[in-house]
Design a protein around this motif. Structure first.
Motif, PDB file in Angstrom:
ATOM      1  N   ASP A 233      42.457  90.571   0.742  1.00 48.17           N
ATOM      2  CA  ASP A 233      41.425  90.654   1.787  1.00 48.17           C
ATOM      3  C   ASP A 233      40.064  90.232   1.230  1.00 48.17           C
ATOM      4  O   ASP A 233      39.313  89.503   1.891  1.00 48.17           O
ATOM      5  CB  ASP A 233      41.340  92.082   2.332  1.00 48.17           C
ATOM      6  N   ALA A 234      39.738  90.678   0.019  1.00 47.36           N
ATOM      7  CA  ALA A 234      38.442  90.334  -0.583  1.00 47.36           C
ATOM      8  C   ALA A 234      38.355  88.841  -0.868  1.00 47.36           C
ATOM      9  O   ALA A 234      37.310  88.217  -0.652  1.00 47.36           O
ATOM     10  CB  ALA A 234      38.238  91.136  -1.867  1.00 47.36           C
ATOM     11  N   ALA A 235      39.454  88.262  -1.366  1.00 49.76           N
ATOM     12  CA  ALA A 235      39.452  86.829  -1.684  1.00 49.76           C
ATOM     13  C   ALA A 235      39.323  85.983  -0.421  1.00 49.76           C
ATOM     14  O   ALA A 235      38.614  84.965  -0.405  1.00 49.76           O
ATOM     15  CB  ALA A 235      40.719  86.470  -2.450  1.00 49.76           C
ATOM     16  N   LYS A 236      39.987  86.393   0.643  1.00 50.50           N
ATOM     17  CA  LYS A 236      39.901  85.643   1.897  1.00 50.50           C
ATOM     18  C   LYS A 236      38.508  85.765   2.528  1.00 50.50           C
ATOM     19  O   LYS A 236      38.004  84.820   3.122  1.00 50.50           O
ATOM     20  CB  LYS A 236      40.963  86.152   2.875  1.00 50.50           C
ATOM     21  N   ALA A 237      37.908  86.925   2.376  1.00 50.64           N
ATOM     22  CA  ALA A 237      36.582  87.153   2.960  1.00 50.64           C
ATOM     23  C   ALA A 237      35.466  86.489   2.158  1.00 50.64           C
ATOM     24  O   ALA A 237      34.360  86.308   2.670  1.00 50.64           O
ATOM     25  CB  ALA A 237      36.313  88.652   3.066  1.00 50.64           C
ATOM     26  N   ASN A 238      35.776  86.121   0.898  1.00 45.93           N
ATOM     27  CA  ASN A 238      34.773  85.518   0.014  1.00 45.93           C
ATOM     28  C   ASN A 238      35.346  84.259  -0.633  1.00 45.93           C
ATOM     29  O   ASN A 238      35.603  84.231  -1.842  1.00 45.93           O
ATOM     30  CB  ASN A 238      34.353  86.515  -1.069  1.00 45.93           C
ATOM     31  N   PRO A 239      35.553  83.198   0.136  1.00 41.68           N
ATOM     32  CA  PRO A 239      36.220  82.002  -0.392  1.00 41.68           C
ATOM     33  C   PRO A 239      35.455  81.305  -1.512  1.00 41.68           C
ATOM     34  O   PRO A 239      36.055  80.552  -2.286  1.00 41.68           O
ATOM     35  CB  PRO A 239      36.359  81.091   0.840  1.00 41.68           C
ATOM     36  N   ASP A 240      34.163  81.557  -1.632  1.00 41.45           N
ATOM     37  CA  ASP A 240      33.365  80.931  -2.686  1.00 41.45           C
ATOM     38  C   ASP A 240      33.288  81.786  -3.953  1.00 41.45           C
ATOM     39  O   ASP A 240      32.622  81.408  -4.916  1.00 41.45           O
ATOM     40  CB  ASP A 240      31.940  80.655  -2.179  1.00 41.45           C
ATOM     41  N   ARG A 241      33.974  82.901  -3.937  1.00 42.97           N
ATOM     42  CA  ARG A 241      33.990  83.807  -5.097  1.00 42.97           C
ATOM     43  C   ARG A 241      35.372  83.752  -5.742  1.00 42.97           C
ATOM     44  O   ARG A 241      36.390  83.852  -5.066  1.00 42.97           O
ATOM     45  CB  ARG A 241      33.637  85.217  -4.649  1.00 42.97           C
ATOM     46  N   GLN A 242      35.400  83.609  -7.059  1.00 40.68           N
ATOM     47  CA  GLN A 242      36.672  83.547  -7.778  1.00 40.68           C
ATOM     48  C   GLN A 242      37.052  84.935  -8.301  1.00 40.68           C
ATOM     49  O   GLN A 242      36.242  85.614  -8.920  1.00 40.68           O
ATOM     50  CB  GLN A 242      36.579  82.572  -8.949  1.00 40.68           C
ATOM     51  N   PHE A 243      38.303  85.324  -8.062  1.00 38.50           N
ATOM     52  CA  PHE A 243      38.830  86.599  -8.511  1.00 38.50           C
ATOM     53  C   PHE A 243      39.924  86.348  -9.553  1.00 38.50           C
ATOM     54  O   PHE A 243      40.891  85.631  -9.280  1.00 38.50           O
ATOM     55  CB  PHE A 243      39.402  87.392  -7.341  1.00 38.50           C
ATOM     56  N   THR A 244      39.774  86.944 -10.731  1.00 35.14           N
ATOM     57  CA  THR A 244      40.750  86.794 -11.810  1.00 35.14           C
ATOM     58  C   THR A 244      41.222  88.185 -12.219  1.00 35.14           C
ATOM     59  O   THR A 244      40.412  89.031 -12.591  1.00 35.14           O
ATOM     60  CB  THR A 244      40.129  86.085 -13.024  1.00 35.14           C
ATOM     61  N   VAL A 245      42.535  88.409 -12.148  1.00 36.50           N
ATOM     62  CA  VAL A 245      43.112  89.722 -12.432  1.00 36.50           C
ATOM     63  C   VAL A 245      43.841  89.687 -13.769  1.00 36.50           C
ATOM     64  O   VAL A 245      44.614  88.765 -14.047  1.00 36.50           O
ATOM     65  CB  VAL A 245      44.091  90.143 -11.319  1.00 36.50           C
ATOM     66  N   LEU A 246      43.603  90.713 -14.590  1.00 35.99           N
ATOM     67  CA  LEU A 246      44.350  90.934 -15.827  1.00 35.99           C
ATOM     68  C   LEU A 246      45.194  92.190 -15.652  1.00 35.99           C
ATOM     69  O   LEU A 246      44.683  93.230 -15.225  1.00 35.99           O
ATOM     70  CB  LEU A 246      43.403  91.140 -17.011  1.00 35.99           C
ATOM     71  N   CYS A 247      46.482  92.117 -15.990  1.00 38.74           N
ATOM     72  CA  CYS A 247      47.346  93.284 -15.867  1.00 38.74           C
ATOM     73  C   CYS A 247      48.454  93.226 -16.915  1.00 38.74           C
ATOM     74  O   CYS A 247      48.558  92.254 -17.682  1.00 38.74           O
ATOM     75  CB  CYS A 247      47.945  93.386 -14.466  1.00 38.74           C
ATOM     76  N   GLY A 248      49.281  94.249 -16.954  1.00 42.11           N
ATOM     77  CA  GLY A 248      50.374  94.320 -17.923  1.00 42.11           C
ATOM     78  C   GLY A 248      51.574  95.005 -17.315  1.00 42.11           C
ATOM     79  O   GLY A 248      52.100  94.573 -16.309  1.00 42.11           O
ATOM     80  N   HIS A 249      52.039  96.103 -17.944  1.00 43.38           N
ATOM     81  CA  HIS A 249      53.071  96.998 -17.429  1.00 43.38           C
ATOM     82  C   HIS A 249      54.495  96.469 -17.582  1.00 43.38           C
ATOM     83  O   HIS A 249      55.394  97.220 -17.950  1.00 43.38           O
ATOM     84  CB  HIS A 249      52.776  97.328 -15.960  1.00 43.38           C
ATOM     85  N   THR A 250      54.724  95.195 -17.301  1.00 45.22           N
ATOM     86  CA  THR A 250      56.098  94.668 -17.327  1.00 45.22           C
ATOM     87  C   THR A 250      56.547  94.270 -18.731  1.00 45.22           C
ATOM     88  O   THR A 250      57.735  94.082 -18.961  1.00 45.22           O
ATOM     89  CB  THR A 250      56.236  93.437 -16.420  1.00 45.22           C
ATOM     90  N   HIS A 251      55.586  94.097 -19.644  1.00 47.52           N
ATOM     91  CA  HIS A 251      55.833  93.648 -21.025  1.00 47.52           C
ATOM     92  C   HIS A 251      56.279  92.185 -21.091  1.00 47.52           C
ATOM     93  O   HIS A 251      56.697  91.705 -22.147  1.00 47.52           O
ATOM     94  CB  HIS A 251      56.861  94.533 -21.741  1.00 47.52           C
ATOM     95  N   HIS A 252      56.189  91.457 -19.984  1.00 45.51           N
ATOM     96  CA  HIS A 252      56.515  90.028 -19.964  1.00 45.51           C
ATOM     97  C   HIS A 252      55.350  89.283 -19.335  1.00 45.51           C
ATOM     98  O   HIS A 252      54.741  89.756 -18.368  1.00 45.51           O
ATOM     99  CB  HIS A 252      57.805  89.788 -19.182  1.00 45.51           C
ATOM    100  N   ASP A 253      55.037  88.107 -19.886  1.00 42.22           N
ATOM    101  CA  ASP A 253      53.830  87.411 -19.468  1.00 42.22           C
ATOM    102  C   ASP A 253      54.123  86.336 -18.428  1.00 42.22           C
ATOM    103  O   ASP A 253      55.229  85.816 -18.320  1.00 42.22           O
ATOM    104  CB  ASP A 253      53.112  86.803 -20.675  1.00 42.22           C
ATOM    105  N   GLY A 254      53.074  86.021 -17.691  1.00 43.18           N
ATOM    106  CA  GLY A 254      53.150  84.974 -16.684  1.00 43.18           C
ATOM    107  C   GLY A 254      51.840  84.888 -15.928  1.00 43.18           C
ATOM    108  O   GLY A 254      50.997  85.788 -16.009  1.00 43.18           O
TER     109      GLY A 254
END
Length: 293
Positions: A233-254
């Motif tokens: 919702d935030a990304a759609k409401a702010n198309p000129d703003r870039q959102f980059t998420v860092l996460c883990g939990h699965t122990h496998h990267d992608g």
């Protein structure tokens, strides 16, 4: 109440035009030998990042606070972190958070992002975060054969009352998503690049295991779908703003592209080893998250 800080002025990260951020996820320090820790620390110090970002599963029980304090003593850099499910082992969710909040608020270097407002890394780049939780909002919870150690090791999950577990998972996912939504809603217009640190992948497309994304059996426990919807919702409401998420939990990267301005990087981990997932830089295009450096 959130701990409000402007590190651009308070802790020096924003003093450079392009600070470098070392990203670490799921280190599980309780599984690493002292020699492994020492070698990892030497490598990290040699890279000379301006700050560290840790996306959860630091350790377990009382060792979580100890490891955070030891990191602060060793690196003498701002350390921005969220907690993962293992960090709550041995206690309740609420008591763990309160204890870590107290530890972080007593330290100039430790910044528990779940308890903090936006952190400005540069005039246009900001860091926010929240723990997240596998919130039973994706996949087939009722038909799943998965039973996490969480249900035995975290006090909120009574072993004699499994009928309450789904509501607890959903409650935690909702709380994380609501806290994150408040932080994003308060961002000023000049914040063109937003880095979000969390533990659990917010989307199925970012929930990696051996090169594939999750199925209905595992998704209830490895995706924080309510946070994902807030991010979309935030990304759609702010198309000129870039959102980059860092996460883990699965122990496998992608890496996953959810929207043209919403990217998710999921980190790798293996018990007994310690890794540096990325050395992140900020340029005119936003946060750059290389996997090799």
């Amino acid at each position: 109440m959130l701990r409000r800080i402007h590190p651009a002025a308070a802790d020096g990260v924003g003093s450079k035009s392009s600070p470098r951020l070392a990203w670490i996820t799921d280190p599980h320090f309780d599984h690493a030998t002292l020699e492994t820790w020492r070698c990892w620390a030497e490598e990290l110090i040699a890279l000379a990042p301006d700050a560290l970002i840790v996306t959860g599963d630091i350790s377990e029980d009382e060792d979580v606070a100890y490891q955070l304090e030891y990191l602060a003593e060793t690196f003498e850099r701002p350390i921005y972190f969220v907690l993962g499910n293992h960090d709550f082992y041995g206690k309740s969710i609420g008591s763990t958070r309160q204890g870590i909040i107290a530890v972080a608020r007593d330290s100039e270097q430790l910044h528990y992002l779940t308890d903090e407002g936006p952190v400005f890394l540069s005039p246009e780049a900001v860091l926010i975060g929240d723990d997240g939780w596998g919130d039973a909002s994706e996949g087939d919870y009722a038909g799943s054969t998965v039973r996490l150690s969480d249900f035995d090791r975290i006090a909120d999950f009574r072993p004699d009352a499994p009928e309450t577990w789904q509501a607890i998972l959903q409650r935690e996912g909702l709380a994380s998503s609501e806290r994150l939504a408040v932080k994003m809603a308060g961002l000023p217009e000049q914040a063109r690049h937003v880095l979000i640190a969390t533990h659990v992948p917010p989307f199925r497309q970012a929930c990696w295991y051996e090169g594939h994304v999750t199925d209905d059996n595992w998704a209830p426990f490895f995706v924080c779908g309510q946070m994902g919807r807030v991010l979309q919702d935030a990304a759609k409401a702010n198309p000129d703003r870039q959102f980059t998420v860092l996460c883990g939990h699965t122990h496998h990267d992608g890496d996953a592209v959810i929207l043209p301005n919403l990217f998710v990087h999921t980190g790798y981990s293996r018990y007994g080893t310690l890794d540096i997932e990325s050395l992140i830089e900020i340029d005119a295009d936003g946060f750059q998250v290389p996997r090799a450096f």
